[in-house]
Design an enzyme around this catalytic site. Sequence first.
Site, short mmCIF file in Angstrom:
data_model
loop_
_atom_site.label_atom_id
_atom_site.label_comp_id
_atom_site.label_asym_id
_atom_site.label_seq_id
_atom_site.Cartn_x
_atom_site.Cartn_y
_atom_site.Cartn_z
N PRO A 65 0.84 -1.20 0.00
CG PRO A 65 0.08 -1.00 2.19
CD PRO A 65 0.77 -1.94 1.26
CG HIS A 77 -2.60 1.52 7.55
ND1 HIS A 77 -1.58 1.13 8.39
CD2 HIS A 77 -2.09 2.53 6.80
CE1 HIS A 77 -0.51 1.88 8.17
NE2 HIS A 77 -0.80 2.74 7.21
N GLY A 78 -3.21 -1.21 10.39
CA GLY A 78 -3.03 -1.13 11.84
C GLY A 78 -1.59 -0.83 12.21
CB ALA A 79 1.33 -0.64 10.28
CG HIS A 80 3.31 2.26 9.15
ND1 HIS A 80 3.03 2.28 7.81
CD2 HIS A 80 3.98 1.11 9.36
CE1 HIS A 80 3.52 1.20 7.22
NE2 HIS A 80 4.10 0.45 8.16
CD GLN A 127 -2.99 0.21 4.15
OE1 GLN A 127 -2.76 1.35 3.76
NE2 GLN A 127 -2.08 -0.51 4.77
CE1 TYR A 159 -0.34 8.17 9.57
CE2 TYR A 159 0.55 6.03 8.96
CZ TYR A 159 0.55 7.41 8.84
OH TYR A 159 1.45 8.03 8.01
NE ARG A 171 11.21 2.39 -0.11
CZ ARG A 171 12.24 2.39 0.73
NH1 ARG A 171 12.95 3.48 0.89
NH2 ARG A 171 12.54 1.29 1.41
C1 LIG Z 1 5.29 6.85 -0.96
C2 LIG Z 1 4.94 5.82 0.09
C3 LIG Z 1 3.64 5.77 0.59
C4 LIG Z 1 3.29 4.80 1.55
N1 LIG Z 1 1.99 4.74 1.99
C5 LIG Z 1 1.60 3.72 2.79
C6 LIG Z 1 0.22 3.52 3.09
O1 LIG Z 1 -0.69 4.23 2.63
N2 LIG Z 1 -0.09 2.48 3.91
C7 LIG Z 1 0.86 1.66 4.44
O2 LIG Z 1 0.52 0.73 5.18
N3 LIG Z 1 2.18 1.82 4.14
C8 LIG Z 1 2.55 2.79 3.31
N4 LIG Z 1 3.87 2.89 2.94
C9 LIG Z 1 4.84 1.87 3.35
C10 LIG Z 1 4.97 0.80 2.23
O3 LIG Z 1 3.77 0.06 2.10
C11 LIG Z 1 6.11 -0.19 2.51
O4 LIG Z 1 5.84 -0.89 3.70
C12 LIG Z 1 7.46 0.49 2.63
O5 LIG Z 1 7.67 1.38 1.55
C13 LIG Z 1 8.60 -0.54 2.66
O6 LIG Z 1 8.60 -1.30 1.47
P1 LIG Z 1 9.70 -0.98 0.29
O7 LIG Z 1 11.03 -0.97 0.98
O8 LIG Z 1 9.52 -2.10 -0.69
O9 LIG Z 1 9.36 0.37 -0.27
C14 LIG Z 1 4.25 3.87 2.01
C15 LIG Z 1 5.56 3.95 1.50
C16 LIG Z 1 5.90 4.88 0.54
C17 LIG Z 1 7.30 4.89 -0.01
#
Ligand SMILES: Cc1cc2nc3c(=O)[nH]c(=O)nc-3n(C[C@H](O)[C@H](O)[C@H](O)COP(=O)(O)O)c2cc1C
Length: 366
Positions: free
Chosen positions: A28, A170-173, A106, A175, A334
């Site tokens: 996501p 979305h139960g992470a990060h 999500q 929020y 990414r």
């Molecule tokens: C631009 C951007 C937006 C993101 N938005 C969300 C989000 O809306 N929901 C979420 O759970 N994680 C979000 N993430 C985290 C990503 O889902 C992912 O866990 C994180 O980028 C690590 O994976 P990667 O190393 O392959 O990028 C976001 C990450 C990026 C870079």
Amino acid sequence: MSDRTRSLLFQPWSHGTLRLRNRVVMAPMTRRKAAPDGILTDAIVAYYERRAQNDVGLIVSEGISVDSLHAYDTLTVPRLETPGQVEGWRRVVDAVHAAGGAFAPQLWHTGRLAANPIGPSAATMPPRPDGTARPEVRAMEPDDFRQVLEAYRLSARNAIEIGSDALEIHGAHGYLLDSFLSPVNNRRTDEHGGSPENRMRFPLEVVRAIRTEVGPDFPILYRFSQWKVDDYREIKFRGPDELERWVVALREAGVDILHVSTRDLLDPAFETSPDSLAAWSRRLSGLPVVGVGKVSLFRGMDESPPPPEQAVADPEPILAMVEDGEIDLVAVGRALIANPDWVPLVRSGRWRDLVPYSRELLTELR
Ligand SMILES: Cc1cc2nc3c(=O)[nH]c(=O)nc-3n(C[C@H](O)[C@H](O)[C@H](O)COP(=O)(O)O)c2cc1C
């Protein structure tokens, strides 16, 4: 460079009613490109369709605000409430299905970090990265609990309405739901704060409300993390026992698949073993897991840009985690923004041809 066509990552996978053509998940990723009324544009539909046409197994949408009252941080984050918003997502689902992919929205409540913030406890937030002040966080009252549960229920109903194959909470990060788990953010003294059981209560109430809404067979993914956006070092589960209590509770509340959000999928979760948080979560819960974090990306210790020759990395260690049964599905974030064709490139062994990720790629949807 070896062909990875036979790798388990590229073989079909199913769990309950969810059937995927391979085990690659689009992570996501918030893009803030909806119209200010929360309605999707043609460019957003095409962005998801492009990943599906390039063989991504499961597309998890960017976070979708569950309401327009407290859940959003900016109004260009899409929503799934009004007929126009629902119609936009239906177009995404239809396009993803036509290309052979599966889709899960999500559901997101930004809580403390919202434009109009609420959280488990009142708080003063540090300024945003651009220096502007954030509003004070208001502690949730009984009416807020009811309103938030109803917002999740409505989004869950609409997830089914648009023909989704699953939904993700979305139960992470850091929020809303995650902030209930954190003793730093949750200082309540009622049944939603204090002991670990009390801190888990509201996220589990959300899971149960959604499970009741969608019925017994609709797949629910739950995304959680140790870290939060305003503190990458936060630790919520200090060891396997604390993690076990949480993942078992999620399973018992009705979650089917755990999405374990780590910043580096290869990082050991605890000092006692080299296993990742995803592998631990799988073993302790008995549920399938999605692993995520720096797949095919440079693995530096900090966020400074990698030297150009190291900007992309061989995803082989991740493929091995799938082969070894440590994780079931792999989410790519990414690298999928930079490479809509990530699956064909990696599957055919051409990972060196991946375009490196850079933040400038976020300005446009391509
Ligand atoms: C631009 C951007 C937006 C993101 N938005 C969300 C989000 O809306 N929901 C979420 O759970 N994680 C979000 N993430 C985290 C990503 O889902 C992912 O866990 C994180 O980028 C690590 O994976 P990667 O190393 O392959 O990028 C976001 C990450 C990026 C870079």
